[in-house]
Design a protein around this motif. Structure first.
Motif, PDB file in Angstrom:
ATOM      1  N   MET A  16       1.029  -1.229  -0.001  1.00  0.00           N
ATOM      2  CA  MET A  16       0.718   0.056   0.435  1.00  0.00           C
ATOM      3  C   MET A  16       0.942   1.509  -0.402  1.00  0.00           C
ATOM      4  O   MET A  16       0.284   2.343  -0.145  1.00  0.00           O
ATOM      5  N   GLN A  17       2.217   1.261   0.365  1.00  0.00           N
ATOM      6  CA  GLN A  17       3.419   2.309   0.366  1.00  0.00           C
ATOM      7  C   GLN A  17       3.841   2.954  -1.197  1.00  0.00           C
ATOM      8  O   GLN A  17       4.440   3.640  -1.256  1.00  0.00           O
ATOM      9  N   ARG A  18       3.407   2.029  -2.017  1.00  0.00           N
ATOM     10  CA  ARG A  18       4.152   2.166  -3.488  1.00  0.00           C
ATOM     11  C   ARG A  18       3.052   3.213  -4.185  1.00  0.00           C
ATOM     12  O   ARG A  18       3.911   2.830  -5.119  1.00  0.00           O
ATOM     13  N   PHE A  19       2.232   3.205  -3.924  1.00  0.00           N
ATOM     14  CA  PHE A  19       0.721   4.178  -4.760  1.00  0.00           C
ATOM     15  C   PHE A  19       0.246   4.988  -3.675  1.00  0.00           C
ATOM     16  O   PHE A  19       0.716   5.268  -2.407  1.00  0.00           O
ATOM     17  N   GLU A  20      -0.146   6.109  -3.940  1.00  0.00           N
ATOM     18  CA  GLU A  20      -0.779   7.717  -3.634  1.00  0.00           C
ATOM     19  C   GLU A  20      -2.300   7.211  -3.651  1.00  0.00           C
ATOM     20  O   GLU A  20      -2.890   7.518  -4.272  1.00  0.00           O
ATOM     21  N   ILE A  21      -2.553   7.583  -2.371  1.00  0.00           N
ATOM     22  CA  ILE A  21      -4.563   8.302  -2.467  1.00  0.00           C
ATOM     23  C   ILE A  21      -4.788   9.690  -2.145  1.00  0.00           C
ATOM     24  O   ILE A  21      -4.457   9.249  -1.015  1.00  0.00           O
ATOM     25  N   GLY A  22      -4.395  10.417  -3.027  1.00  0.00           N
ATOM     26  CA  GLY A  22      -4.396  11.710  -2.484  1.00  0.00           C
ATOM     27  C   GLY A  22      -5.660  12.523  -1.775  1.00  0.00           C
ATOM     28  O   GLY A  22      -7.354  11.311  -2.290  1.00  0.00           O
ATOM     29  N   PRO A  23      -5.806  13.674  -1.179  1.00  0.00           N
ATOM     30  CA  PRO A  23      -7.216  14.268  -0.466  1.00  0.00           C
ATOM     31  C   PRO A  23      -8.206  14.342  -1.306  1.00  0.00           C
ATOM     32  O   PRO A  23      -8.099  15.283  -2.935  1.00  0.00           O
ATOM     33  N   ALA A  24      -9.327  14.357  -1.414  1.00  0.00           N
ATOM     34  CA  ALA A  24     -10.490  13.819  -2.674  1.00  0.00           C
ATOM     35  C   ALA A  24     -10.275  13.375  -3.798  1.00  0.00           C
ATOM     36  O   ALA A  24     -10.685  14.230  -4.961  1.00  0.00           O
ATOM     37  N   SER A  25      -9.792  12.173  -3.440  1.00  0.00           N
ATOM     38  CA  SER A  25      -9.241  11.434  -4.883  1.00  0.00           C
ATOM     39  C   SER A  25     -10.093  10.290  -5.422  1.00  0.00           C
ATOM     40  O   SER A  25     -10.700   9.615  -4.545  1.00  0.00           O
ATOM     41  N   VAL A  26     -10.398  10.658  -6.604  1.00  0.00           N
ATOM     42  CA  VAL A  26     -11.427   8.801  -6.697  1.00  0.00           C
ATOM     43  C   VAL A  26     -10.145   7.772  -7.932  1.00  0.00           C
ATOM     44  O   VAL A  26      -9.105   7.696  -8.527  1.00  0.00           O
ATOM     45  N   SER A  27     -10.930   6.620  -7.472  1.00  0.00           N
ATOM     46  CA  SER A  27     -10.207   5.471  -7.983  1.00  0.00           C
ATOM     47  C   SER A  27     -10.418   4.505  -8.092  1.00  0.00           C
ATOM     48  O   SER A  27     -12.187   4.630  -7.304  1.00  0.00           O
ATOM     49  N   VAL A  28     -11.030   4.071  -9.593  1.00  0.00           N
ATOM     50  CA  VAL A  28     -11.896   3.080 -10.103  1.00  0.00           C
ATOM     51  C   VAL A  28     -11.392   1.307 -10.103  1.00  0.00           C
ATOM     52  O   VAL A  28     -11.013   1.644 -10.241  1.00  0.00           O
ATOM     53  N   LEU A  29     -12.495   0.774  -8.848  1.00  0.00           N
ATOM     54  CA  LEU A  29     -12.334  -0.661  -8.685  1.00  0.00           C
ATOM     55  C   LEU A  29     -13.667  -1.653  -9.780  1.00  0.00           C
ATOM     56  O   LEU A  29     -15.031  -0.881  -9.141  1.00  0.00           O
ATOM     57  N   VAL A  30     -13.127  -2.503 -10.360  1.00  0.00           N
ATOM     58  CA  VAL A  30     -14.406  -3.355 -10.834  1.00  0.00           C
ATOM     59  C   VAL A  30     -14.572  -4.666  -9.789  1.00  0.00           C
ATOM     60  O   VAL A  30     -13.119  -5.790 -10.596  1.00  0.00           O
ATOM     61  N   LEU A  31     -15.478  -5.273 -10.043  1.00  0.00           N
ATOM     62  CA  LEU A  31     -15.166  -6.647  -9.369  1.00  0.00           C
ATOM     63  C   LEU A  31     -16.478  -8.013  -9.865  1.00  0.00           C
ATOM     64  O   LEU A  31     -17.880  -7.002 -10.188  1.00  0.00           O
ATOM     65  N   GLY A  32     -15.961  -8.520 -10.280  1.00  0.00           N
ATOM     66  CA  GLY A  32     -16.405  -9.337 -10.323  1.00  0.00           C
ATOM     67  C   GLY A  32     -16.457 -10.795  -9.898  1.00  0.00           C
ATOM     68  O   GLY A  32     -15.612 -10.974  -8.800  1.00  0.00           O
ATOM     69  N   ALA A  33     -17.096 -11.774 -10.121  1.00  0.00           N
ATOM     70  CA  ALA A  33     -16.789 -13.449 -10.021  1.00  0.00           C
ATOM     71  C   ALA A  33     -15.560 -13.389 -10.340  1.00  0.00           C
ATOM     72  O   ALA A  33     -15.612 -14.403  -9.343  1.00  0.00           O
ATOM     73  N   TRP A  34     -14.862 -13.137 -11.172  1.00  0.00           N
ATOM     74  CA  TRP A  34     -14.210 -13.565 -11.502  1.00  0.00           C
ATOM     75  C   TRP A  34     -12.107 -13.042 -10.852  1.00  0.00           C
ATOM     76  O   TRP A  34     -11.481 -13.378 -10.802  1.00  0.00           O
ATOM     77  N   GLY A  35     -12.946 -11.852  -9.822  1.00  0.00           N
ATOM     78  CA  GLY A  35     -11.840 -11.635  -9.503  1.00  0.00           C
ATOM     79  C   GLY A  35     -12.151  -9.289  -9.115  1.00  0.00           C
ATOM     80  O   GLY A  35     -13.118  -8.698  -9.605  1.00  0.00           O
ATOM     81  N   ALA A  36     -10.975  -8.397  -9.683  1.00  0.00           N
ATOM     82  CA  ALA A  36     -11.130  -7.357  -9.353  1.00  0.00           C
ATOM     83  C   ALA A  36     -10.176  -6.755 -10.743  1.00  0.00           C
ATOM     84  O   ALA A  36      -9.115  -7.765 -10.445  1.00  0.00           O
ATOM     85  N   LYS A  37     -10.611  -5.482 -10.678  1.00  0.00           N
ATOM     86  CA  LYS A  37      -9.171  -4.716 -11.354  1.00  0.00           C
ATOM     87  C   LYS A  37      -9.565  -3.611 -11.265  1.00  0.00           C
ATOM     88  O   LYS A  37     -10.632  -2.625 -10.897  1.00  0.00           O
ATOM     89  N   VAL A  38      -7.883  -3.056 -11.103  1.00  0.00           N
ATOM     90  CA  VAL A  38      -8.746  -0.992 -10.822  1.00  0.00           C
ATOM     91  C   VAL A  38      -8.031  -0.556 -12.365  1.00  0.00           C
ATOM     92  O   VAL A  38      -7.226  -0.757 -13.316  1.00  0.00           O
ATOM     93  N   GLU A  39      -9.935   0.470 -12.687  1.00  0.00           N
ATOM     94  CA  GLU A  39      -9.487   1.122 -13.639  1.00  0.00           C
ATOM     95  C   GLU A  39      -8.593   1.860 -13.177  1.00  0.00           C
ATOM     96  O   GLU A  39      -7.745   2.758 -15.066  1.00  0.00           O
ATOM     97  N   SER A  40      -8.840   2.951 -12.469  1.00  0.00           N
ATOM     98  CA  SER A  40      -8.211   4.353 -12.682  1.00  0.00           C
ATOM     99  C   SER A  40      -7.429   4.227 -11.125  1.00  0.00           C
ATOM    100  O   SER A  40      -8.107   3.139 -10.052  1.00  0.00           O
ATOM    101  N   LEU A  41      -6.790   4.930 -11.051  1.00  0.00           N
ATOM    102  CA  LEU A  41      -5.847   5.715 -10.313  1.00  0.00           C
ATOM    103  C   LEU A  41      -5.872   6.735  -9.919  1.00  0.00           C
ATOM    104  O   LEU A  41      -4.844   7.392 -10.521  1.00  0.00           O
ATOM    105  N   ASN A  42      -6.426   6.849  -8.083  1.00  0.00           N
ATOM    106  CA  ASN A  42      -5.822   8.821  -7.665  1.00  0.00           C
ATOM    107  C   ASN A  42      -6.045   9.668  -8.248  1.00  0.00           C
ATOM    108  O   ASN A  42      -5.390  10.757  -9.062  1.00  0.00           O
ATOM    109  N   GLU A  43      -7.274   9.603  -9.290  1.00  0.00           N
ATOM    110  CA  GLU A  43      -7.538  10.845 -10.532  1.00  0.00           C
ATOM    111  C   GLU A  43      -8.363  11.697  -9.256  1.00  0.00           C
ATOM    112  O   GLU A  43      -8.402  12.046  -8.264  1.00  0.00           O
TER     113      GLU A  43
END
Length: 203
Positions: A168-195
């Motif tokens: 978790m320390q390898r990337f930034e999640i700034g204040p008021a940021s948006v990260s997009v995660l998709v969850l399905g039966a197959w698992g999880a996928k990150v679509e965007s990070l720290n917008e």
């Protein structure tokens, strides 16, 4: 069937970067944070949100309020999104914590270090991941906004990327940021990070 989660870190408050607030009460958004909340609402306005969930803490609920209002929804409180329980560290300044050997241990090996009277990163990660699976079961094919805290969002993203809790320390999640995660039966996928959607974005 997939569920899309917009993982939103709460907006700025006046203790940001100085105090480990944890779950202490009374931490609310300042003027900058409220402006960031409005910018987030504009960012997510066209996403067709089915629900807006927030951590029980004030700063998360205040960030979620304009998002929900813009979407014609109410903010629903979800305890699974709560900040990590930092126990006795909550409310201490980072300057004071730097001399604490346990704090050093936390920053070097979060997956095995327990804050005094608090929860481990792995416990927090399991809590929030269960919460996301419950939401997926409840909403199915839907787009949901979840307003939470930096470390909690980092733990979700780290899991989705196959990283250990310390990753978790390898990337930034700034204040008021948006990260997009998709969850399905197959698992999880990150679509965007720290917008970043707030003031200064176009400068």
């Amino acid at each position: 069937m997939t569920t899309t989660f917009f993982l939103v870190r709460h907006a700025a408050h006046d203790r940001l970067g100085r105090v480990l607030c944890g779950r202490m009460p009374g931490v609310t958004l300042g003027r900058e944070g409220r402006a960031q909340g409005e910018a987030l609402a504009a960012r997510l306005a066209g996403e067709g949100l089915a629900a807006v969930y927030a951590s029980p803490l004030e700063r998360a609920q205040e960030t979620a309020a304009p998002l929900a209002a813009r979407a014609g929804l109410a903010v629903e409180i979800l305890p699974a999104l709560n900040e990590i329980d930092f126990g006795a560290w909550a409310g201490q300044s980072f300057d004071d914590l730097h001399g604490d050997p346990a704090w050093t241990g936390w920053n070097q090996a979060r997956h095995v270090t327990r804050p005094p009277g608090g929860e481990t990163a792995l416990e927090a990660q399991a809590r929030v991941l269960r919460g996301l699976e419950d939401l997926r079961a409840r909403h199915g094919e839907a787009r949901l906004a979840l307003v939470s805290h930096a470390d909690v969002i980092k733990l979700v993203i780290a899991h989705a990327l196959g990283l250990g809790a310390d990753g978790m320390q390898r990337f930034e999640i700034g204040p008021a940021s948006v990260s997009v995660l998709v969850l399905g039966a197959w698992g999880a996928k990150v679509e965007s990070l720290n917008e970043r959607a707030f003031l200064g974005h176009h400068a």
